[in-house]
Write an enzyme that holds these catalytic residues in place. Structure first.
Site, PDB file in Angstrom:
ATOM      1  CD  GLN A 129      -2.634   0.990   2.723  1.00 46.71           C
ATOM      2  OE1 GLN A 129      -2.328   0.173   3.578  1.00 46.71           O
ATOM      3  NE2 GLN A 129      -3.687   1.765   2.829  1.00 46.71           N
ATOM      4  N   GLY A 130       0.810   2.039  -1.056  1.00 44.04           N
ATOM      5  CA  GLY A 130       1.637   3.240  -1.162  1.00 44.04           C
ATOM      6  C   GLY A 130       0.865   4.494  -0.805  1.00 44.04           C
ATOM      7  CE1 TYR A 131      -3.717   4.165  -0.157  1.00 45.80           C
ATOM      8  CE2 TYR A 131      -4.696   5.063   1.828  1.00 45.80           C
ATOM      9  CZ  TYR A 131      -4.834   4.440   0.611  1.00 45.80           C
ATOM     10  OH  TYR A 131      -6.090   4.086   0.177  1.00 45.80           O
ATOM     11  CB  SER A 132       2.918   7.238   4.726  1.00 52.13           C
ATOM     12  OG  SER A 132       1.852   7.126   5.624  1.00 52.13           O
ATOM     13  CD  GLU A 247      -5.206   1.497   6.551  1.00 52.33           C
ATOM     14  OE1 GLU A 247      -5.569   2.173   5.578  1.00 52.33           O
ATOM     15  OE2 GLU A 247      -4.045   1.515   6.993  1.00 52.33           O
ATOM     16  CB  SER A 379      -1.894   8.916  14.832  1.00 51.56           C
ATOM     17  OG  SER A 379      -2.596  10.142  14.821  1.00 51.56           O
ATOM     18  CD  GLU A 381      -2.121  10.791  19.371  1.00 44.78           C
ATOM     19  OE1 GLU A 381      -1.739  10.195  18.327  1.00 44.78           O
ATOM     20  OE2 GLU A 381      -1.954  10.324  20.504  1.00 44.78           O
TER      21      GLU A 381
END
Lengths: 394, 385
Positions: A129-132, A247, A379, A381
């Site tokens: 998965q290429g996200y961040s 997810e 996250s 948060e």
């Protein structure tokens, strides 16, 4: 306990699942799954299990039957996932089965479904998965990895970070920026890229636990055929949001945590034999609180699982499960580390040699590695921001 | 929606309307339902919920009771309904047919509020265990000796349903009716949440044979256990209603109140506190929903730990949410002008009566039996000592 009091039909299915697990889930497989520190064991461990599930017809749990899915009811799906993980089955990598599959089913073309879905089930393709990116973590919408149209191709230039299992994968789905005009989220598109294409470089990142699970992936003018665009150009953010529901809300993890908690409980007698009565009382209280919280998580997962049928998505409310699961997992593993006591002292990152205490290696490795669980995939948060949007308003 | 969902929604809507009427001029400081609200409760069939069809009731179960408790809890309108009427109803319906049983059930159906439950005893904490109150057989009936406390009463209470243990080699749990006037040294306490709790003694109190509702061999122990489980679960639902009401009330306040030139709702630290409050409510709701759906299909051995988990998490959540609702209301939160503090007092009253979150977590461990960490831990502790 979550599976007590089922109706006759579901109880019969549970019996089928338990019989299947007795027959197919070998001690060797359980041992391999337990020995891995990361949440997702590598394909060498998971693919043999995936194949057994496929042959039984219990793969593609979120997929409609005509796409090769299992065709189980929501309750059956919950029973299968809960019992499998509680029995020690390896957690299958979700990138193809749980993330990309529903995306292609919902947004893909017939040609894309025919080309990719069967190969996800068979394990012929292994997805990452290429996200961040280096400057787009929690703030995913500021991603900069670019793709410009050039004839029949997109040309991708940029980098993706924290890419789990990119070293094992042959394909990646990625969010790319196809436009810089308008609002940031309108210029994002969803591409499928073959990692063996010229210009792709995968570099390992080693975690504090010593494990190589994540990577940085570089795209240096990588040509991706335009028929590997999913949905329309600029529709990537909507697709990403749909995927996020799976997810964060599509998992059934209580079985996995039951197993982790059982391993803590197995450590309890030895730890309590040397603990003061004061510490013993506190350890017991922590253990009981974790049991109760795990039951609450299981009940919440069941509620969410029953609320969406195959072909639909868990819905944004379900995303709260991600924060619940990951924070509970961390508390369980922290208790495990406390119960280990002095045995944890000899932990060596990445050194799983026979001279090491294997229980301590696995538990501490897992504890350290899973500090990431409240960071990735939104996250804690960010999750609280989302919960607050419902509780307080914008 | 199924027919059943429709029925539950109807209970929810009716209860919401009754609560709205009862709290139209603010939440009253008295915790029990006022006369008009009680009249509405009887007309809506709530007192008949747990009474069997054959006895003129509705024969409803855990789902109906919990939906009702949650809605009433939102407006602090549960009062003695669960720890008085709902317990009493379950015990009475389990009694063998008699003129007394019929009369008491009719009084409940008619909304007389005459019956209270005397089960707890003062040296005990939490859910009543084996009573110390003894019943000695005489020629024509029984003599009671002992005491009871934490009896949630109303002004109308005239009859007590008293649990007792028979004297002799094979003690048995029985249920007897004692008129309120027959007890000794009765003391009525004004409770922190605006209710009334009575304690009293039984000194050779005479009980006629026809006042025994469930006698030896009548299965009162199992009836009592199930009744308490249902009332604990419904009390968890009451806590859930309180949490939901305070989340809404506090969210509204954060939107209105401005400091540093902007609404409090914009401050992330306060938003995250609200998220934690919402998560506490979410956890409790998950357990309550699950326990409610499975209440009647589970064996007692599986039902008890699930209910203990639900009430433990709900009390813990309600305590956290009420305390934080006060915190987020700032100075207004501790002022008697806003009713937020009334919710905290209700939580305290419940904890003082049925035990708190820690106590019920311990009960969960005990109820899990052989698989429980308690067994693992205590056996290892014994081995080491």
């Amino acid at each position: 306990m979550i599976l007590e009091g089922l109706n006759a039909e579901d109880a019969r299915f549970r019996g089928e699942v338990l019989a299947f697990l007795r027959a197919e889930l070998t001690q060797d497989l359980i041992r391999q799954a337990d020995a891995h520190e990361s949440l997702f064991p590598p394909p060498a461990v998971t693919l043999p299990w995936q194949e057994k599930l496929r042959r039984r017809g219990w793969l593609g749990l979120h997929w409609p039957r005509d796409c090769g899915g299992a065709g189980l009811s929501a309750m059956q799906r919950f029973i299968l996932e809960t019992e499998s993980l509680a029995a020690g089955a390896p957690l299958l990598a979700p990138f193809g089965l749980n993330y990309l599959g529903p995306i292609l089913i919902h947004f893909g073309t017939d040609a894309q479904r025919a080309r990719f879905l069967p190969r996800i089930l068979s394990g012929a393709d292994y997805w990452c998965q290429g996200y961040s990116e280096p400057n787009a973590g929690s703030d995913l919408v500021s991603l900069q990895c670019g793709a410009r149209r050039d004839g029949a191709d997109y040309v991708v230039r940029g980098t993706k970070l924290w890419t789990t299992h990119a070293q094992h994968a042959n394909w990646i789905f990625l969010l790319v920026r196809t436009s810089n005009s308008g609002k940031p989220h309108t210029g994002i598109s969803f591409l499928l890229a073959d990692l063996r294409t010229h210009g792709v470089t995968v570099t390992p990142i080693v975690s504090i636990a010593g494990e190589h699970e994540v990577n940085q992936v570089f795209f240096d003018d990588v040509r991706v055929p335009a028929d590997q665009l999913v949905g329309k150009e600029g529709e990537g953010w909507a697709i990403a949001r749909y995927l996020l529901e799976f997810e964060r809300g599509g998992f059934v993890m209580n079985g996995l945590l039951r197993r982790k908690l059982a391993r803590c409980e197995a450590l309890a007698p030895a730890a309590l034999a040397v603990a003061s009565s004061f510490e013993a009382a506190i350890l017991r209280s922590r253990l009981l609180e974790l049991q109760v919280d795990l039951l609450a998580l299981a009940a919440a997962e069941l509620r969410v699982a029953l609320s969406f049928e195959v072909g639909s998505s868990p819905g944004p409310e379900a995303m709260v499960l991600k924060v619940e699961f990951t924070e509970l997992m961390q508390r369980i593993e922290a208790l495990g580390v406390a119960l280990l006591g002095g045995r944890g002292l000899g932990f060596a990152a990445g050194a799983g040699g026979a001279d090491r205490d294997q229980v301590a290696q696995a538990l501490l490795g897992s504890y350290l590695n899973n500090r990431a669980a409240t960071i990735y995939g939104g996250s804690s948060e960010i999750q609280r921001d989302i919960v607050a949007r419902t509780a307080v308003g914008k | 929606m199924s027919e059943r969902d429709d029925e539950l929604q109807m209970i929810r809507d009716t209860a919401a309307r009754v609560v709205r009427d009862a709290t139209a001029n603010g939440i009253p400081p008295e915790r029990d339902m006022n006369v008009l609200t009680w009249k509405a409760a009887v007309e809506s069939g709530w007192t008949a919920l747990l009474v069997a069809d054959g006895d003129g009731g509705l024969g409803a179960g855990a789902e109906e009771l919990c939906v009702l408790a949650e809605e009433l809890g939102r407006g602090l309108q549960v009062g003695t309904f669960l720890l008085g009427d709902a317990l009493a109803t379950q015990w009475l319906t389990a009694a063998a047919a008699s003129a007394l049983r019929s009369a008491l059930i009719d009084s409940i159906l008619g909304g007389v509020r005459a019956v209270a439950v005397a089960d707890s005893e003062s040296p005990q904490r939490g859910v009543p265990s084996v009573p110390l109150l003894r019943a000695r057989a005489t020629g024509s009936g029984w003599l009671l000796d002992g005491q009871k406390s934490g009896i949630w009463i109303t002004e109308a209470t005239g009859e007590l349903l008293v649990s007792a243990l028979t004297a002799g080699a094979q003690p048995e749990l029985i249920l007897v009716r004692v008129p309120r006037t027959a007890v000794a040294n009765a003391a009525v306490l004004q409770t922190i949440d605006g209710g009334r709790a009575m304690s009293c003694q039984f000194v050779g109190t005479v009980v006629a044979a026809d006042s025994v509702l469930i006698g030896a061999g009548g299965g009162f122990a199992a009836t009592r256990e199930r009744a308490w489980d249902l009332v604990l679960l419904a009390t968890a639902a009451e806590c859930l209603g309180m949490m939901k009401a305070l989340l809404l009330r506090t969210a509204a306040y954060l939107g209105e109140r401005k400091q540093f030139g902007q609404p409090l709702a914009r401050f992330q630290v306060l938003r995250h506190r609200m998220a934690d409050m919402a998560l506490a409510s979410f956890r409790a709701e998950a357990l309550i929903t699950h326990a409610t759906r499975r209440f009647d299909t589970l064996s007692a051995a599986h039902r008890a730990p699930l209910v203990a988990a639900a009430i433990s998490k709900s009390l813990q959540g309600a305590r956290f949410v009420t305390e934080q609702a006060i915190q987020l209301h700032g100075g207004m939160g501790v002022s008697a002008e806003v009713p937020v503090g009334l919710y905290l007092k209700r939580v305290i009253a419940l904890e003082a009566t049925i035990g708190g979150a820690d106590y019920h977590r311990g009960r969960y461990g005990d109820a899990c039996g052989a698989d429980s960490p308690k067994k693992v831990l205590s056996s290892s502790m014994n081995a080491s000592s």
